[in-house]
Design a protein around this motif. Structure first.
Motif, mmCIF file in Angstrom:
data_model
loop_
_atom_site.group_PDB
_atom_site.id
_atom_site.type_symbol
_atom_site.label_atom_id
_atom_site.label_comp_id
_atom_site.label_asym_id
_atom_site.label_seq_id
_atom_site.Cartn_x
_atom_site.Cartn_y
_atom_site.Cartn_z
ATOM 1 N N LEU A 1 0.808 -1.219 0.000
ATOM 2 C CA LEU A 1 0.000 0.000 0.000
ATOM 3 C C LEU A 1 0.845 1.274 0.000
ATOM 4 O O LEU A 1 0.297 2.375 -0.087
ATOM 5 C CB LEU A 1 -0.935 0.015 1.219
ATOM 6 N N THR A 2 2.163 1.155 0.094
ATOM 7 C CA THR A 2 2.995 2.362 0.201
ATOM 8 C C THR A 2 3.137 3.083 -1.136
ATOM 9 O O THR A 2 3.281 4.303 -1.169
ATOM 10 C CB THR A 2 4.394 2.010 0.742
ATOM 11 N N ALA A 3 3.118 2.365 -2.250
ATOM 12 C CA ALA A 3 3.240 3.004 -3.565
ATOM 13 C C ALA A 3 1.874 3.507 -4.031
ATOM 14 O O ALA A 3 0.833 2.946 -3.666
ATOM 15 C CB ALA A 3 3.804 2.020 -4.581
ATOM 16 N N PRO A 4 1.836 4.551 -4.858
ATOM 17 C CA PRO A 4 0.560 5.030 -5.396
ATOM 18 C C PRO A 4 -0.178 3.924 -6.158
ATOM 19 O O PRO A 4 0.448 3.133 -6.883
ATOM 20 C CB PRO A 4 0.978 6.167 -6.335
ATOM 21 N N ARG A 5 -1.492 3.893 -5.999
ATOM 22 C CA ARG A 5 -2.287 2.810 -6.577
ATOM 23 C C ARG A 5 -2.116 2.697 -8.087
ATOM 24 O O ARG A 5 -1.905 1.601 -8.622
ATOM 25 C CB ARG A 5 -3.769 3.033 -6.251
ATOM 26 N N ASP A 6 -2.183 3.805 -8.819
ATOM 27 C CA ASP A 6 -2.118 3.736 -10.277
ATOM 28 C C ASP A 6 -0.770 3.205 -10.752
ATOM 29 O O ASP A 6 -0.691 2.513 -11.774
ATOM 30 C CB ASP A 6 -2.393 5.105 -10.892
ATOM 31 N N ALA A 7 0.305 3.523 -10.023
ATOM 32 C CA ALA A 7 1.619 3.013 -10.403
ATOM 33 C C ALA A 7 1.676 1.498 -10.230
ATOM 34 O O ALA A 7 2.269 0.788 -11.054
ATOM 35 C CB ALA A 7 2.706 3.688 -9.579
ATOM 36 N N VAL A 8 1.070 0.994 -9.167
ATOM 37 C CA VAL A 8 1.035 -0.460 -8.949
ATOM 38 C C VAL A 8 0.211 -1.133 -10.039
ATOM 39 O O VAL A 8 0.598 -2.182 -10.573
ATOM 40 C CB VAL A 8 0.477 -0.775 -7.550
ATOM 41 N N ILE A 9 -0.936 -0.545 -10.382
ATOM 42 C CA ILE A 9 -1.791 -1.124 -11.429
ATOM 43 C C ILE A 9 -1.040 -1.201 -12.759
ATOM 44 O O ILE A 9 -1.061 -2.226 -13.450
ATOM 45 C CB ILE A 9 -3.086 -0.300 -11.574
ATOM 46 N N GLU A 10 -0.373 -0.113 -13.140
ATOM 47 C CA GLU A 10 0.377 -0.096 -14.405
ATOM 48 C C GLU A 10 1.525 -1.110 -14.372
ATOM 49 O O GLU A 10 1.787 -1.806 -15.351
ATOM 50 C CB GLU A 10 0.926 1.309 -14.664
ATOM 51 N N THR A 11 2.222 -1.185 -13.249
ATOM 52 C CA THR A 11 3.343 -2.117 -13.137
ATOM 53 C C THR A 11 2.858 -3.554 -13.213
ATOM 54 O O THR A 11 3.477 -4.406 -13.880
ATOM 55 C CB THR A 11 4.105 -1.870 -11.826
ATOM 56 N N LYS A 12 1.744 -3.845 -12.540
ATOM 57 C CA LYS A 12 1.200 -5.206 -12.589
ATOM 58 C C LYS A 12 0.831 -5.584 -14.021
ATOM 59 O O LYS A 12 1.122 -6.702 -14.475
ATOM 60 C CB LYS A 12 -0.020 -5.315 -11.672
ATOM 61 N N ALA A 13 0.212 -4.656 -14.753
ATOM 62 C CA ALA A 13 -0.158 -4.934 -16.140
ATOM 63 C C ALA A 13 1.078 -5.176 -17.003
ATOM 64 O O ALA A 13 1.090 -6.072 -17.856
ATOM 65 C CB ALA A 13 -0.975 -3.781 -16.701
ATOM 66 N N LEU A 14 2.131 -4.398 -16.783
ATOM 67 C CA LEU A 14 3.368 -4.602 -17.525
ATOM 68 C C LEU A 14 3.956 -5.985 -17.264
ATOM 69 O O LEU A 14 4.363 -6.693 -18.189
ATOM 70 C CB LEU A 14 4.395 -3.541 -17.131
ATOM 71 N N LEU A 15 4.022 -6.365 -16.017
ATOM 72 C CA LEU A 15 4.624 -7.644 -15.659
ATOM 73 C C LEU A 15 3.779 -8.822 -16.136
ATOM 74 O O LEU A 15 4.318 -9.839 -16.607
ATOM 75 C CB LEU A 15 4.824 -7.717 -14.143
ATOM 76 N N ARG A 16 2.476 -8.708 -16.023
ATOM 77 C CA ARG A 16 1.614 -9.813 -16.436
ATOM 78 C C ARG A 16 1.683 -10.043 -17.934
ATOM 79 O O ARG A 16 1.578 -11.178 -18.412
ATOM 80 C CB ARG A 16 0.167 -9.545 -16.015
ATOM 81 N N GLY A 17 1.847 -8.980 -18.693
ATOM 82 C CA GLY A 17 1.894 -9.129 -20.148
ATOM 83 C C GLY A 17 3.258 -9.415 -20.702
ATOM 84 O O GLY A 17 3.406 -9.712 -21.900
#
Length: 263
Positions: free
Chosen positions: A218-234
């Protein structure tokens, strides 16, 4: 975990929400959290009921075992009350059987949504459907007594609750085939070594370790985590050059948002 009024509490599944963290708990320790179609529908409902504030979802289980897998009552002629038995399902058309299995899978598919990070806290046995439920999550924190096993093949079946894709992604094809075909146990040390688990801790420290990980997420901004997760998953489906392009596009969106220039 905190004691909160449940958003959902039915069929062996309880959902509680504490602002940005939701907890889904398997609540039938007397049967080692054995699974049934009703439990799978309750899991799917839990996913639909998540408020938009939730960023992290913790999956945990009461008792000494995370989940011993499919309730063996499914293999009896009677099946479960109010449910078609597996024998009845086998007698149906291909279309009916496919639709039923797809409905069962719904309880396992939402854990990797891009807007959340899910953590499975796994102790004791996680067998068959229990293993696949742990695999449905993004991350796994395990107790040092954990025992994973994929026993479907040993029963003449195949793993069909979405577990094969993440298993191969985590440990590779050869090891995944060996684990599934033999039905053997995978213990904590091997789980961490092969990437099945992020970390193993003494059983008494499991909840605390999961709380610490949830807080860190929860320490990182939510949108940055969402974008990073999408990058890694793809990443696994893209070439190196395609991933570079995806990174640039994601970073451009983040920079514009930070500058107040987002759409």
């Amino acid at each position: 975990m905190a004691s909160l009024d449940p958003v959902l509490d039915k069929d062996g599944v309880r959902l509680t929400v504490d602002d940005a963290i939701a907890t889904v708990t398997l609540t039938n320790p007397a049967k080692r959290n054995a699974q049934s179609p009703a439990l799978w529908r309750a899991l799917a409902e839990a996913g639909r009921l998540l408020p938009g504030t939730v960023r992290v979802v913790v999956l945990r289980a009461e008792g000494k075992s995370f989940s011993a897998g499919l309730d063996r009552q499914a293999f009896t002629p009677e099946g479960f009350d109010g449910e078609p038995s597996f024998i009845d399902l086998a007698r149906g058309s291909d279309e009916e059987l496919d639709a039923t299995i797809a409905e069962y899978q719904d309880g396992f598919t939402w854990w990797r949504r891009s807007d959340i990070v899910s953590i499975a806290a796994v102790q004791g046995h996680a067998i068959g459907a229990g293993f696949q439920l742990a695999l449905a999550c993004d991350l796994r924190v395990v107790a040092d007594d954990v025992q994973f096993a994929m026993r479907e093949t040993s029963l003449g079946l195949v793993p069909d609750l979405t577990g094969t894709h993440p298993l191969v992604g985590l440990v590779g094809y050869a090891r995944a085939l060996e684990i599934c075909a033999t039905g053997r146990l995978v213990h904590a040390d091997e789980a961490v070594h092969t990437g099945l688990a992020n970390v193993a801790v003494p059983a008494a420290e499991l909840d605390g370790a999961v709380r610490d990980l949830a807080a860190a997420l929860l320490t990182a901004p939510r949108d940055a985590v969402i974008e990073t997760k999408a990058l890694l998953r793809g990443a696994g489906e893209r070439t190196y050059e395609e991933q570079r392009v995806a990174e640039r596009a994601a970073q451009a969106r983040r920079l514009r948002d930070l500058a107040g220039l987002g759409e």
